[in-house]
Design a protein around this motif. Structure first.
Motif, short mmCIF file in Angstrom:
data_model
loop_
_atom_site.label_atom_id
_atom_site.label_comp_id
_atom_site.label_asym_id
_atom_site.label_seq_id
_atom_site.Cartn_x
_atom_site.Cartn_y
_atom_site.Cartn_z
N ALA A 279 0.84 -1.20 0.00
CA ALA A 279 0.00 0.00 0.00
C ALA A 279 0.87 1.25 0.00
CB ALA A 279 -0.92 0.00 1.21
N ASP A 280 0.35 2.33 -0.58
CA ASP A 280 1.04 3.63 -0.53
C ASP A 280 0.46 4.51 0.57
OD1 ASP A 280 2.83 3.17 -2.63
OD2 ASP A 280 1.29 3.64 -4.11
N GLY A 281 -0.67 4.11 1.12
CA GLY A 281 -1.30 4.87 2.19
C GLY A 281 -2.62 4.27 2.56
N TYR A 282 -3.35 4.98 3.45
CA TYR A 282 -4.61 4.43 3.97
C TYR A 282 -5.66 5.53 4.04
CZ TYR A 282 -1.16 1.02 5.52
OH TYR A 282 -0.13 0.13 5.56
N GLN A 283 -6.90 5.13 4.12
CA GLN A 283 -7.99 6.08 4.32
C GLN A 283 -8.85 5.59 5.49
OE1 GLN A 283 -11.65 6.52 1.75
NE2 GLN A 283 -10.60 8.44 1.17
N ILE A 284 -9.09 6.50 6.44
CA ILE A 284 -9.89 6.18 7.63
C ILE A 284 -11.23 6.90 7.52
CG2 ILE A 284 -10.01 6.34 10.15
CD1 ILE A 284 -6.91 6.60 10.09
N LYS A 285 -12.29 6.19 7.86
CA LYS A 285 -13.61 6.81 7.94
C LYS A 285 -14.22 6.50 9.30
CE LYS A 285 -15.11 7.27 3.12
NZ LYS A 285 -15.37 8.73 3.14
N ILE A 286 -14.73 7.55 9.96
CA ILE A 286 -15.41 7.39 11.25
C ILE A 286 -16.77 8.05 11.13
CG2 ILE A 286 -15.34 7.87 13.73
CD1 ILE A 286 -12.33 7.99 13.55
N ALA A 287 -17.81 7.35 11.54
CA ALA A 287 -19.17 7.87 11.39
C ALA A 287 -20.03 7.49 12.60
CB ALA A 287 -19.82 7.36 10.11
N ARG A 288 -21.16 8.16 12.67
CA ARG A 288 -22.07 7.95 13.80
C ARG A 288 -22.95 6.70 13.61
NH1 ARG A 288 -24.42 6.99 17.52
NH2 ARG A 288 -25.59 8.24 19.01
N ASP A 289 -23.07 6.22 12.36
CA ASP A 289 -23.92 5.06 12.10
C ASP A 289 -23.16 4.00 11.31
OD1 ASP A 289 -23.76 6.66 9.84
OD2 ASP A 289 -25.61 5.86 9.03
N LYS A 290 -23.72 2.78 11.28
CA LYS A 290 -23.08 1.66 10.60
C LYS A 290 -23.00 1.85 9.10
CE LYS A 290 -24.43 -1.89 13.97
NZ LYS A 290 -25.15 -3.17 14.15
#
Length: 349
Positions: A279-290
Motif C-alpha cells: 500500500a502507498d497509504g490508507y484512508q480512515i472513515k469514522i461515522a455515527r452510524d453503521k
C-alpha cells in the motif's frame, strides 16, 4: 426367380435401408456429457464432451461437484473448441471467484463454428477409495446459440444418476448488419481489491437502453489481472455485435486489520492498524452510524509506514461511533482504493 430368393433379396434391401436410416437418426442426436475416469493415485479426470452438436456461436457449461469429495487441481479448454478458434473463459475456485464445488466454462465466437469432441477437462484430487457415483458430478448447459435447432441431451457417461434434457434450441436470426461496440456505452470499471487470485470484474454495456449479456453479445479476455496494479479486459463483440474494445481497471491492496480503536479523551479516538507492504497509504472513515452516512469524518494517511492515528470525530461525541480503514495504491498518478475492512465500534467520550 424362385419366391424364396426374391424374399431374401427384398429382406436384405429392407435391412440395409433400415440400418442406414438408423445411422442417420443416431447421427442427428446431439448431446454433451461428462466422462469421468479415476486413476489409482486418487486423481479424477473429468472431460466434458460434445457429440453431433453442429455449429455453435457460444455456450456456457456449469459443472458442480461435491466439495467434500473432490478438490479441483486444474481446468483447461479442450481440443473440441480449439479447432474453431473460440474465445474461452473459465471461472473456477483456482483462478476465478467460484467456491470449491462449482466451475463455469464459457466459450464464444463472432461466428458459428463446429463444436465436436472435448470441450473442457477438469482434474481433481480425491481419495483412492472414492466411488465416482458419490462425487455429486452434475452438468448444466446454459445460453447455447446455434443456427439449426435440435435437442441436446446432457448426461453423465457411466454415471447415470444425473441427467438433464435441454429445451430445443431455436434458430437464431442473423442480423443484416452487426452493431459495432463503438456505438455502445461501456461503464468504467471500479477499482478492485487484491485477492491472491485472478480478478475478473464484469462489465456493463448498453445499447439504446438495452443491457448486453456476456457470452451472448460479447466475450471477455483479461490480462495482468492477478497482481496489484494496472489490469485490462478486452471486450469482443459476438452474435449481433462486432469489434473489440480494451478497458483498464486497477487492483488495490487488501484492507488493513484494525488492531485498536479506543477513546482516550473527549471527541477523540486512537487507532492502530496492521501495515500493508504494497500500500502507498490508507484512508480512515469514522461515522455515527453503521452505514457511514451521519457525522462522517474522513482522514487520509499519506505514508504506509504510519499505522497509528488519533482522530477527532464530528458531532458532540459521547456516543457509539464506527470506524473502518482501507488501503490505496498510487497508479498512473492517481489513488486507487481497495475495499474497506470490517468496521469496528467504539464509544467516544
Amino acid at each position: 426367380m424362385k419366391k424364396s430368393k426374391i424374399f431374401s433379396v427384398v429382406l436384405a434391401m429392407f435391412l440395409i435401408l433400415t440400418l442406414n436410416v438408423g445411422a442417420v437418426r443416431a447421427a442427428d442426436t446431439a448431446r454433451i456429457y461428462l466422462d469421468a475416469v479415476q486413476a489409482k493415485s486418487g486423481i479424477v479426470t473429468v472431460s466434458c464432451k460434445a457429440e453431433n452438436v453442429g455449429k455453435i456461436s457460444n455456450g456456457k457449461l456449469r459443472i458442480t461437484y461435491a466439495a467434500d469429495k473432490l478438490h479441483l487441481v486444474k481446468t483447461e479448454a479442450g481440443d473440441g473448441l480449439k479447432k474453431g478458434n473460440f474465445q474461452t473463459v473459465i471461472n473456477d475456485p483456482i483462478d476465478g471467484n467460484k467456491a470449491e464445488g462449482e466451475i463455469v466454462f464459457v466459450f464464444a465466437s463472432s461466428r458459428e463454428q463446429e463444436v465436436s469432441g472435448n470441450l473442457v477437462t477438469m482434474t481433481f484430487s480425491a481419495s483412492e477409495k472414492l466411488d465416482l457415483k458419490d462425487t455429486g458430478l452434475n452438468l448444466k448447459a446454459e445460453e447455447w446459440n446455434k443456427t439449426i435447432g435440435s435437442d441436446i441431451n446432457v448426461s453423465i457417461k457411466d454415471l447415470q444418476y444425473r441427467s438433464e434434457v435441454i429445451d430445443k434450441i431455436e434458430p437464431t436470426p442473423t442480423p443484416e448488419k452487426k452493431i459495432s461496440l463503438n456505438d455502445t456505452q461501456i461503464a468504467e470499471i471500479e477499482d478492485q481489491t487484491y485477492t491472491g487470485r485472478a480478478v475478473r470484474p464484469g462489465v456493463t454495456i448498453q445499447y439504446q437502453g438495452k443491457t448486453l449479456t456476456e457470452a451472448k453479445d460479447y466475450a471477455l479476455i483479461y490480462k495482468k489481472n492477478k497482481k496489484i496494479g494496472k489490469a485490462s479486459v478486452t471486450i469482443k463483440g459476438i452474435g449481433e455485435y462486432e469489434g473489440s474494445k480494451t478497458m483498464t481497471f486497477y487492483i488495490a491492496p487488501r484492507p488493513p486489520r484494525i488492531k485498536k480503536a479506543v477513546s482516550d479523551s473527549r471527541k477523540k479516538v486512537s487507532l492502530s492498524w496492521s501495515k500493508k507492504k504494497q500500500a502507498d497509504g490508507y484512508q480512515i472513515k469514522i461515522a455515527r452510524d453503521k452505514q457511514f452516512t451521519r457525522k462522517v469524518k474522513t482522514v487520509n494517511i499519506k505514508k504506509n509506514t504510519k499505522v497509528k492515528k488519533t482522530v477527532k470525530v464530528k458531532g458532540k461525541g459521547r456516543a457509539k461511533y464506527y470506524v473502518r480503514i482501507r488501503s490505496y495504491k498510487i497508479i498512473d498518478g492517481k489513488k486507487h482504493y481497495g475495499k474497506f475492512g470490517y468496521k469496528k465500534a467504539v464509544r467516544i467520550k
